[in-house]
Design a protein around this motif. Structure first.
Motif, PDB file in Angstrom:
ATOM      1  N   ASN A 547     -21.900 -68.487  50.369  1.00 47.68           N
ATOM      2  CA  ASN A 547     -23.382 -68.529  49.941  1.00 47.68           C
ATOM      3  C   ASN A 547     -23.495 -67.292  49.157  1.00 47.68           C
ATOM      4  O   ASN A 547     -22.903 -66.344  49.081  1.00 47.68           O
ATOM      5  CB  ASN A 547     -24.071 -68.139  51.576  1.00 47.68           C
ATOM      6  CG  ASN A 547     -25.391 -67.252  51.332  1.00 47.68           C
ATOM      7  OD1 ASN A 547     -25.433 -66.468  50.465  1.00 47.68           O
ATOM      8  ND2 ASN A 547     -25.987 -67.451  52.432  1.00 47.68           N
ATOM      9  N   VAL A 548     -24.199 -67.632  48.009  1.00 45.99           N
ATOM     10  CA  VAL A 548     -24.368 -66.700  47.054  1.00 45.99           C
ATOM     11  C   VAL A 548     -24.500 -65.511  47.138  1.00 45.99           C
ATOM     12  O   VAL A 548     -24.164 -64.132  46.780  1.00 45.99           O
ATOM     13  CB  VAL A 548     -25.278 -67.188  45.606  1.00 45.99           C
ATOM     14  CG1 VAL A 548     -25.359 -66.570  44.694  1.00 45.99           C
ATOM     15  CG2 VAL A 548     -24.756 -68.700  45.544  1.00 45.99           C
ATOM     16  N   ASN A 549     -25.508 -65.089  48.206  1.00 45.94           N
ATOM     17  CA  ASN A 549     -26.188 -63.753  48.464  1.00 45.94           C
ATOM     18  C   ASN A 549     -24.934 -63.053  48.922  1.00 45.94           C
ATOM     19  O   ASN A 549     -25.067 -61.762  48.904  1.00 45.94           O
ATOM     20  CB  ASN A 549     -27.152 -64.196  49.710  1.00 45.94           C
ATOM     21  CG  ASN A 549     -28.629 -63.910  49.326  1.00 45.94           C
ATOM     22  OD1 ASN A 549     -28.817 -63.053  48.387  1.00 45.94           O
ATOM     23  ND2 ASN A 549     -29.701 -64.444  49.707  1.00 45.94           N
ATOM     24  N   SER A 550     -24.147 -63.703  49.792  1.00 43.63           N
ATOM     25  CA  SER A 550     -23.088 -62.636  50.520  1.00 43.63           C
ATOM     26  C   SER A 550     -22.244 -62.077  49.415  1.00 43.63           C
ATOM     27  O   SER A 550     -21.679 -60.868  49.659  1.00 43.63           O
ATOM     28  CB  SER A 550     -22.163 -63.888  51.439  1.00 43.63           C
ATOM     29  OG  SER A 550     -23.116 -64.655  52.214  1.00 43.63           O
ATOM     30  N   ILE A 551     -21.953 -62.898  48.120  1.00 47.63           N
ATOM     31  CA  ILE A 551     -21.052 -62.218  47.191  1.00 47.63           C
ATOM     32  C   ILE A 551     -21.650 -60.658  47.070  1.00 47.63           C
ATOM     33  O   ILE A 551     -20.715 -59.707  47.096  1.00 47.63           O
ATOM     34  CB  ILE A 551     -21.189 -62.779  46.008  1.00 47.63           C
ATOM     35  CG1 ILE A 551     -20.809 -64.311  46.105  1.00 47.63           C
ATOM     36  CG2 ILE A 551     -20.369 -62.089  44.924  1.00 47.63           C
ATOM     37  CD1 ILE A 551     -20.751 -64.961  44.871  1.00 47.63           C
ATOM     38  N   PHE A 552     -22.959 -60.428  47.053  1.00 43.47           N
ATOM     39  CA  PHE A 552     -23.429 -59.193  46.835  1.00 43.47           C
ATOM     40  C   PHE A 552     -23.558 -58.086  48.066  1.00 43.47           C
ATOM     41  O   PHE A 552     -22.928 -57.350  48.095  1.00 43.47           O
ATOM     42  CB  PHE A 552     -24.880 -59.340  46.379  1.00 43.47           C
ATOM     43  CG  PHE A 552     -24.950 -59.060  44.944  1.00 43.47           C
ATOM     44  CD1 PHE A 552     -24.407 -57.816  44.430  1.00 43.47           C
ATOM     45  CD2 PHE A 552     -25.798 -59.781  44.122  1.00 43.47           C
ATOM     46  CE1 PHE A 552     -24.180 -57.669  42.912  1.00 43.47           C
ATOM     47  CE2 PHE A 552     -25.804 -59.570  42.596  1.00 43.47           C
ATOM     48  CZ  PHE A 552     -25.018 -58.393  42.119  1.00 43.47           C
ATOM     49  N   SER A 553     -24.057 -58.749  49.082  1.00 43.32           N
ATOM     50  CA  SER A 553     -24.466 -58.199  50.191  1.00 43.32           C
ATOM     51  C   SER A 553     -23.222 -57.753  50.934  1.00 43.32           C
ATOM     52  O   SER A 553     -23.009 -56.694  51.618  1.00 43.32           O
ATOM     53  CB  SER A 553     -25.370 -58.713  51.144  1.00 43.32           C
ATOM     54  OG  SER A 553     -25.038 -59.773  51.577  1.00 43.32           O
ATOM     55  N   LEU A 554     -22.052 -58.482  51.046  1.00 41.12           N
ATOM     56  CA  LEU A 554     -20.801 -58.078  51.525  1.00 41.12           C
ATOM     57  C   LEU A 554     -20.041 -57.380  50.676  1.00 41.12           C
ATOM     58  O   LEU A 554     -18.745 -56.967  51.041  1.00 41.12           O
ATOM     59  CB  LEU A 554     -20.056 -59.439  52.199  1.00 41.12           C
ATOM     60  CG  LEU A 554     -20.909 -60.162  53.343  1.00 41.12           C
ATOM     61  CD1 LEU A 554     -20.220 -61.557  53.753  1.00 41.12           C
ATOM     62  CD2 LEU A 554     -21.301 -59.370  54.499  1.00 41.12           C
ATOM     63  N   ASP A 555     -20.325 -57.457  49.500  1.00 44.98           N
ATOM     64  CA  ASP A 555     -19.471 -56.259  48.694  1.00 44.98           C
ATOM     65  C   ASP A 555     -18.045 -56.911  48.435  1.00 44.98           C
ATOM     66  O   ASP A 555     -17.268 -55.829  48.414  1.00 44.98           O
ATOM     67  CB  ASP A 555     -19.700 -55.135  49.053  1.00 44.98           C
ATOM     68  CG  ASP A 555     -19.655 -53.954  47.981  1.00 44.98           C
ATOM     69  OD1 ASP A 555     -19.708 -54.388  47.040  1.00 44.98           O
ATOM     70  OD2 ASP A 555     -19.593 -52.715  48.162  1.00 44.98           O
ATOM     71  N   PHE A 556     -17.799 -57.975  48.130  1.00 48.22           N
ATOM     72  CA  PHE A 556     -16.478 -58.681  47.816  1.00 48.22           C
ATOM     73  C   PHE A 556     -16.018 -58.147  46.192  1.00 48.22           C
ATOM     74  O   PHE A 556     -16.616 -58.125  45.610  1.00 48.22           O
ATOM     75  CB  PHE A 556     -16.389 -60.202  47.677  1.00 48.22           C
ATOM     76  CG  PHE A 556     -16.606 -60.541  49.020  1.00 48.22           C
ATOM     77  CD1 PHE A 556     -15.331 -60.619  49.823  1.00 48.22           C
ATOM     78  CD2 PHE A 556     -17.644 -61.177  49.551  1.00 48.22           C
ATOM     79  CE1 PHE A 556     -15.427 -61.097  51.360  1.00 48.22           C
ATOM     80  CE2 PHE A 556     -17.783 -61.952  50.975  1.00 48.22           C
ATOM     81  CZ  PHE A 556     -16.539 -61.803  51.711  1.00 48.22           C
ATOM     82  N   ASP A 557     -14.712 -57.918  46.427  1.00 49.18           N
ATOM     83  CA  ASP A 557     -14.095 -57.312  44.894  1.00 49.18           C
ATOM     84  C   ASP A 557     -13.806 -58.531  44.371  1.00 49.18           C
ATOM     85  O   ASP A 557     -13.896 -58.605  43.218  1.00 49.18           O
ATOM     86  CB  ASP A 557     -12.738 -56.620  45.443  1.00 49.18           C
ATOM     87  CG  ASP A 557     -13.095 -55.575  46.513  1.00 49.18           C
ATOM     88  OD1 ASP A 557     -13.591 -54.466  45.731  1.00 49.18           O
ATOM     89  OD2 ASP A 557     -12.691 -55.475  47.467  1.00 49.18           O
ATOM     90  N   VAL A 558     -13.201 -59.671  44.877  1.00 49.34           N
ATOM     91  CA  VAL A 558     -12.915 -60.922  44.298  1.00 49.34           C
ATOM     92  C   VAL A 558     -13.388 -61.980  45.050  1.00 49.34           C
ATOM     93  O   VAL A 558     -13.575 -62.044  46.126  1.00 49.34           O
ATOM     94  CB  VAL A 558     -11.238 -61.021  44.079  1.00 49.34           C
ATOM     95  CG1 VAL A 558     -10.748 -62.380  43.499  1.00 49.34           C
ATOM     96  CG2 VAL A 558     -10.378 -59.613  43.712  1.00 49.34           C
TER      97      VAL A 558
END
Ligand code: C2E
Ligand code: CA
Ligand code: CA
Length: 642
Positions: A547-558
């Motif tokens: 989910n696109v949102n999670s890329i930001f809110s879960l703070d993934f490096d890669v």
């Protein structure tokens, strides 16, 4: 002295409670199942018993009874015993029924079990001739020798009901357990009160009250219903099949899975959750009764056929499939549903509840070409069993092995590696994670596997070899099932600290596939590990979980773009557009991109143009054992490929 106005008052209230509860049961429409019918019969008997008590209350006060009043008393005693005698047996049948213990009369055991009931009932019915149980003479009413039998039989059934209950404990929901305990206490409570003081005639009342508890908690099946339908849900399925397995009940399951459910839901309107169920429910109820149908998810139904009915399962499955050749009507739509129908016998094909869910959730279902699956096709369930065994013996027999697959920077230099688990089982040979990870997640062994991999990776990093050849970090896969377990964060930190390596050397890969409700917990777990210094990658981006949102809110490096997206770009224009836009979007979000599944030179060159950050795939190297991997990085094969 018996206070007959008290008897009358208690009897009247008993009767009213019975009446209200019987009417309520009908209003709720809870009358179609055997369970409902036994329940209603018990209540009707108690209502009749209340009436006979009312008669005692009315006429008991008179010291000189008229002939007709005496007759009423006699008849009401007769009716009381003729009906009350079968209450305990009925309670036993009720408990057996909700526990899925078979009580069919064709069954020899069932006949033997019914003998005490039949004998005592015969005694009660023939009492006017034999006076075996009770009699009236000039001095009044007397209990006779036969009464002992009546009580012993009642006690026997009561005890058997408790035995069935205890045996079936694990397949009774909490609510059901509480209601049954309440009932089991209420019945002797009334009898004891009456024994202590003969004047307190409350036996019937306490039975009725106990039964009200049963009505509220067992007959009311709200928690078992799949919301928005009249069918049962997945947890009811698990409990009920558990009951059948426990009691060796013969049964067959017909499972219907709608393969094109995604498209249908999109076509109609996603918010209408039960589209498919609404479409087919009318038809399904012509095949079996409502209460034989379970909804596992909104595209999977399970029909249950018990005892002799199970012999018709194959025929019914064929009929069902034929029906699916025609279109279904829904509002203004006429829709074709693509169904797979599976027939499984219990306990021949399915021996545990977890096997049932494995069958329901397995990908095998939709990928099969043949549409009715039976017998040999169900071999994958057996396979699951043997995989589970291989998984558990694996740790003792050292059959787990960590493979490494290198990842590269765009300039061809080594970037890192992904650790991937393999099993070399002495019986099943080489096993791949796509097959055994789902089994491990279900059986709970996934924790041990993930931690084994992490331990091996730490050991490897500790040797200093990876950093010597320029590996910035090693990627370790984590299952979300494992992450959500209590104590997870502490366990992970414990393993890494044991080796004293830097935490930024480990990059955890997670496929985000969590339910919305667990999202906050998950976020918290990741942020705690990030604070410790670990890196995180979002795995399988683009597979429908992410989910696109999670890329930001879960703070993934890669962000790891799934291989299917890359391969889609080779197929057509649309696939290419999807890949380009996915990459552009993640770049705008300022996250690093790794693309996996790079198999050809063309793919590599295309990704160089799109300026992703890292590459991984068979073009460079397959996942290989550690020793081979060390050899590979030491000769730096990658540079030669450039
Ligand atoms: P994944 O994390 O998406 O891993 C990548 C999979 O793609 C690996 O399959 C890898 O061998 C394969 N792959 C890489 N490059 C290519 C390519 O160019 N072409 C093709 N056809 N395949 C390629 P593998 O090793 O079979 O692992 C399958 C899945 O099992 C992994 O998918 C991961 O989700 C899971 N898994 C593997 N090891 C572990 C583990 O230690 N713990 C957990 N929880 N899951 C694991
Ligand atoms: Ca992975
Ligand atoms: Ca992947």
């Amino acid at each position: 002295m018996i206070d007959y106005s008290f008897v009358l008052g208690v009897a009247l209230s008993s009767f009213l409670i019975c009446l209200v509860n019987i009417i309520y049961t009908f209003i709720q429409g809870r009358t179609d199942k055997t369970q409902n019918k036994i329940f209603l019969t018990i209540y009707i008997i108690l209502a009749i018993n209340s009436v006979t008590e009312i008669c005692s209350g009315l006429f008991g006060t008179e010291s000189f009874l008229s002939d007709s009043a005496f007759m009423v008393i006699k008849v009401s005693k007769y009716v009381y015993f003729a009906t009350h005698t079968i209450l305990c047996p009925l309670f036993y049948y009720y408990v057996s029924n909700i526990s899925f213990a078979s009580t069919r009369l064709s069954n020899r055991k069932a006949i033997i079990i019914s003998i005490p009931m039949l004998l005592t009932e015969l005694m009660a019915l023939t009492n006017p001739l034999t006076h075996f149980i009770w009699r009236f003479d000039s001095a009044g009413y007397h209990r006779e020798f036969g009464m002992t039998f009546i009580y012993m039989a009642a006690l026997l059934y009561y005890a058997m009901a408790i035995v069935v209950m205890v045996n079936s404990w694990s397949i009774l929901s909490k609510k059901r357990r509480r209601a049954l305990i309440f009932f089991v206490i209420m019945v002797p409570a009334g009898i004891i009160i009456q024994l202590v003081d003969k004047a307190l005639r409350v036996e019937v009342l306490t039975e009725i009250l106990g039964l009200s508890g049963v009505m509220m908690s067992i007959e009311n099946e709200d928690e078992r219903i799949y919301s928005g339908t009249r069918f049962y849900n997945r947890s009811a399925l698990g409990l009920d099949i558990g009951g059948c397995l426990m009691h060796n009940r013969k049964m067959s399951l017909i499972m219907i899975h709608i393969n094109n459910h995604d498209i249908i839901n999109r076509l109609v309107d996603n918010r209408e959750n039960n589209v498919i169920i609404d479409m087919v429910s009318g038809y399904i109820m012509t095949v079996v009764k409502r209460y034989q149908v379970y909804v596992s998810d909104r595209s999977t139904f399970v029909l249950t056929l018990y005892d002799e009915e199970s012999d018709k399962a194959d025929k019914k499955a064929d009929d069902i499939l034929k029906r699916f050749d025609a279109a279904w009507e829904y509002k203004d739509f006429s829709i074709m549903l693509n169904a797979t129908v599976m027939v499984a016998d219990i306990p021949t094909h399915i021996k545990t509840v977890s096997e049932l869910f494995y069958m329901l959730d397995g990908n095998e279902i939709s990928s099969e070409e043949k549409r009715v699956l039976r017998d040999d096709d169900l071999g994958f369930i057996m396979r699951k069993q043997s995989i589970e065994e291989a998984l558990s013996r694996g740790f003792n027999e050292n059959s787990y092995e960590v493979y490494y697959q290198p990842t590269y920077n765009l300039d061809g230099s080594l970037h890192g590696a992904e650790a991937l688990i393999r099993i070399n089982d002495k019986e099943l040979g080489r096993l791949f994670p796509d097959e055994f990870i789902p089994v491990a997640e279900q059986s709970g062994l996934i924790d041990d596997i993930d931690e084994f991999v992490l331990d091996e990776v730490c050991k490897f990093i500790k040797t200093g070899i990876p950093s010597k050849y320029g590996l910035s970090c090693i990627n370790v896969n984590l299952s979300v099932v494992h992450c959500m377990r209590p104590g997870f964060v502490e366990d992970i930190i414990g393993i890494v600290d044991k080796y004293g390596i830097k935490k930024k050397r480990i990059n955890f890969e997670i496929t985000e596939s969590i339910a919305a409700g667990d999202y906050e917990i998950f976020k918290n777990i990741i942020s705690r590990l990030r604070k410790e210094g670990f890196l995180f990658s979002m795995d399988d981006y683009g597979t429908g979980y992410s989910n696109v949102n999670s890329i930001f809110s879960l703070d993934f490096d890669v962000i790891k773009i799934d291989k299917s997206i890359l391969w889609g770009a080779d197929e057509n224009e649309l696939g290419m557009t999807i890949l380009e836009n996915t990459i552009r979007m993640i770049q705008q979000m300022k996250r690093k991109i790794l693309v996996e599944g790079v198999e050809t030179k063309e793919q590599k060159e295309m990704l160089e143009k799109l300026k992703v950050d890292y590459l991984q795939g068979y073009y460079f190297s397959k996942p290989i054992p550690k020793n081979d991997f060390v050899k590979l990085i030491s000769i730096d094969k990658a540079r030669k490929l450039m």
